[in-house]
Design an enzyme around this catalytic site. Structure first.
Site, mmCIF file in Angstrom:
data_model
loop_
_atom_site.group_PDB
_atom_site.id
_atom_site.type_symbol
_atom_site.label_atom_id
_atom_site.label_comp_id
_atom_site.label_asym_id
_atom_site.label_seq_id
_atom_site.Cartn_x
_atom_site.Cartn_y
_atom_site.Cartn_z
ATOM 1 N N HIS A 1 0.840 -1.213 0.000
ATOM 2 C CA HIS A 1 0.000 0.000 0.000
ATOM 3 C C HIS A 1 0.872 1.260 0.000
ATOM 4 O O HIS A 1 0.416 2.337 0.393
ATOM 5 C CB HIS A 1 -0.945 0.035 1.210
ATOM 6 C CG HIS A 1 -1.623 -1.273 1.461
ATOM 7 N ND1 HIS A 1 -2.762 -1.671 0.812
ATOM 8 C CD2 HIS A 1 -1.285 -2.302 2.296
ATOM 9 C CE1 HIS A 1 -3.119 -2.866 1.236
ATOM 10 N NE2 HIS A 1 -2.245 -3.279 2.123
ATOM 11 N N SER B 1 15.101 20.733 -14.700
ATOM 12 C CA SER B 1 13.956 21.644 -14.656
ATOM 13 C C SER B 1 14.390 22.991 -15.203
ATOM 14 O O SER B 1 15.512 23.440 -14.947
ATOM 15 C CB SER B 1 13.454 21.801 -13.215
ATOM 16 O OG SER B 1 12.571 22.909 -13.108
#
Length: 472
Positions: free
Chosen positions: A152, A282
């Site tokens: 999970h 970036s």
């Protein structure tokens, strides 16, 4: 190169030169011409009025395709196959009258597609093997390196870096098995006539069905096929396209899962995809190392998985012996499916070839959560020293919740010191720390990796060692 017209990013940025050439107009029409040669050769051998000289002239002009002449003719007749019959006849005038004798358009279009798809699958198979070979090397190197396992996406028990890689590999092995099945199960269409009855050839061969069968065997064998579809309409069954695109979709699913895992791990700085010396992560944040290759794999995989839906929608609406609403969509969905699968596997080769493990970060993450993972062992040791298992379980629960709350405030985990302060444990913090050896909590991971690789490695014998260069 002109930049005032749209061009597919699959062609301009992502796919390999091999795949771009395989699905080029030149390769497609050359394959048509090879099919016309094979038909003429078989008809000559079986006694139809086709001469050896006509066959030879057709053979001599397979590659010199006048696309302009074909385009002009198609504008007049609105039929691409007949336009290329015409252009071929201009190049081989003595054979112009026997080109396409007895055939329908699908003889060249469908058989050529099957040839191209088969070659595309073979090429993808090599790329898939290369990804698997990279992962096998990675899994072996890190088979005993403990790392935090997640369920999970929450911290669970320890696994190893190498064992996790075998999970990715196992998906790809499944894809390889499916790809091999598809490759082995592709029949040839053959030359079957307008509704698949072979009526035109029964007329040409004066009712001799054995000659019709022999003609189809000869043509199929020339292209490396050992059988034809048992029955067909005008086209080969479009279920074949579904099977092919489903196979490509399966590859996309596996690569997506792997690339997404890498993205998650790169967020935690545990694992990083290749990052080049001058690469910009970036435009605004110069410090960033975005997992752009893995993100691209996921992006292209989504496209391929949705592209694969085109084939079943087409297959289910093929009216009776055929309809033509399959043509336009197949010209797009099948080639682009192959180009996209090629791009995904090239990226996957690149990522798996340079996948970097930040071992200190992995170790620090293990150390941070190991006290929680070790609580069951600590409880067993305390029971051996006379403790009550149920009491100890409740103490562990309470102390774990308190330690977790502290960690959520940005503080270090203090679970061991909390447990050591409990008289019921009868253990010092140092004694507890002595059992915190990560290798003791990875179960059979190294053995599982060895066993898996031993089973898979025979498949990798033909894997290419060539590195995949990603230009954009």
């Amino acid at each position: 190169m002109s930049k005032d017209r749209y061009e597919s990013p699959l062609a301009s940025r992502y796919a390999s030169e091999y795949m771009l050439h395989l699905f080029s107009a030149d390769m497609r029409i050359q394959t048509w011409r090879r099919l016309w040669v094979a038909l003429a050769r078989a008809e000559h051998a079986l006694g139809l009025p086709v001469t050896a000289e006509q066959v030879a002239e057709l053979e001599a002009h397979v590659t010199d395709i006048d696309f302009d002449a074909a385009a002009r003719r198609e504008k007049e007749v609105r039929h691409d196959v007949m336009a290329h019959v015409y252009a071929y006849g201009l190049a081989a005038p003595s054979a112009a009258g026997i080109i396409h004798l007895g055939a329908t358009s699908c003889y060249v279009t469908d058989n050529a597609d099957l040839v191209l798809y088969r070659e595309g699958l073979r090429y993808l198979r090599g790329e898939l093997l290369s990804v698997m070979a990279n992962l096998a090397k990675f899994a072996r190197q890190y088979k005993a390196t403990p790392t935090l396992g997640y369920t999970h996406y929450q911290p669970a028990q320890l696994v190893t870096v190498g064992k996790r890689a075998t999970l990715w590999m196992q998906d790809l092995v499944s894809d390889l098995e499916e790809l091999d099945f598809v490759l082995e199960s592709i029949p040839f269409l053959g030359c079957r006539g307008t509704t698949g009855t072979e009526a035109s050839f029964m007329d040409l061969f004066e009712g001799d069905g054995d000659k019709v069968d022999e003609m189809n065997r000869m043509i199929a064998a020339e292209f490396g096929f050992d059988r034809c579809f048992a029955v067909c309409g005008q086209t080969y069954p479009r279920k074949m396209d579904s099977r092919i695109l489903n196979c490509l979709s399966s590859i996309a699913q596996s690569c997506y899962r792997m690339a997404n895992d890498i993205r998650l791990l790169q967020h935690d700085r545990q694992v990083e995809e290749p990052f080049e010396k001058n690469q910009i992560g970036s435009s605004a944040m110069a410090y960033k190392r975005n997992p752009m290759r893995s993100e691209r794999i996921c992006s292209l995989s989504r496209y391929l998985m949705t592209d694969a839906l085109n084939a079943p929608f087409t297959a289910c609406v093929q009216w009776l012996e055929r309809t033509l609403d399959d043509s336009a969509i197949r010209r797009i969905s099948l080639p682009e499916g192959f180009l996209c699968a090629d791009a995904i596997l090239r990226l996957a080769q690149n990522v798996t070839d340079g996948l970097h493990v930040n071992e200190k970060v992995v170790e620090a993450t293990v150390r941070e959560y190991l006290p929680f993972i070790a609580t069951e062992n600590l409880m067993m040791e305390a029971v051996k020293r006379g403790g009550n298992r149920q009491e100890l379980h409740e103490i562990i629960r309470q102390c774990s919740m308190a330690a977790t709350a502290r960690m959520k405030e940005g503080e270090k985990c203090d679970l061991l010191s909390r447990l050591a302060a409990q008289p019921a444990f009868g253990m010092t913090e140092a004694e507890m720390a002595a059992v915190l050896t990560p290798a003791a909590y990875i179960g059979r991971c190294p053995e599982q990796v060895d066993a898996f690789l031993a089973r898979v490695e025979p498949l990798l014998a033909g894997a290419s060692a060539e590195k995949a260069e990603i230009n954009l």
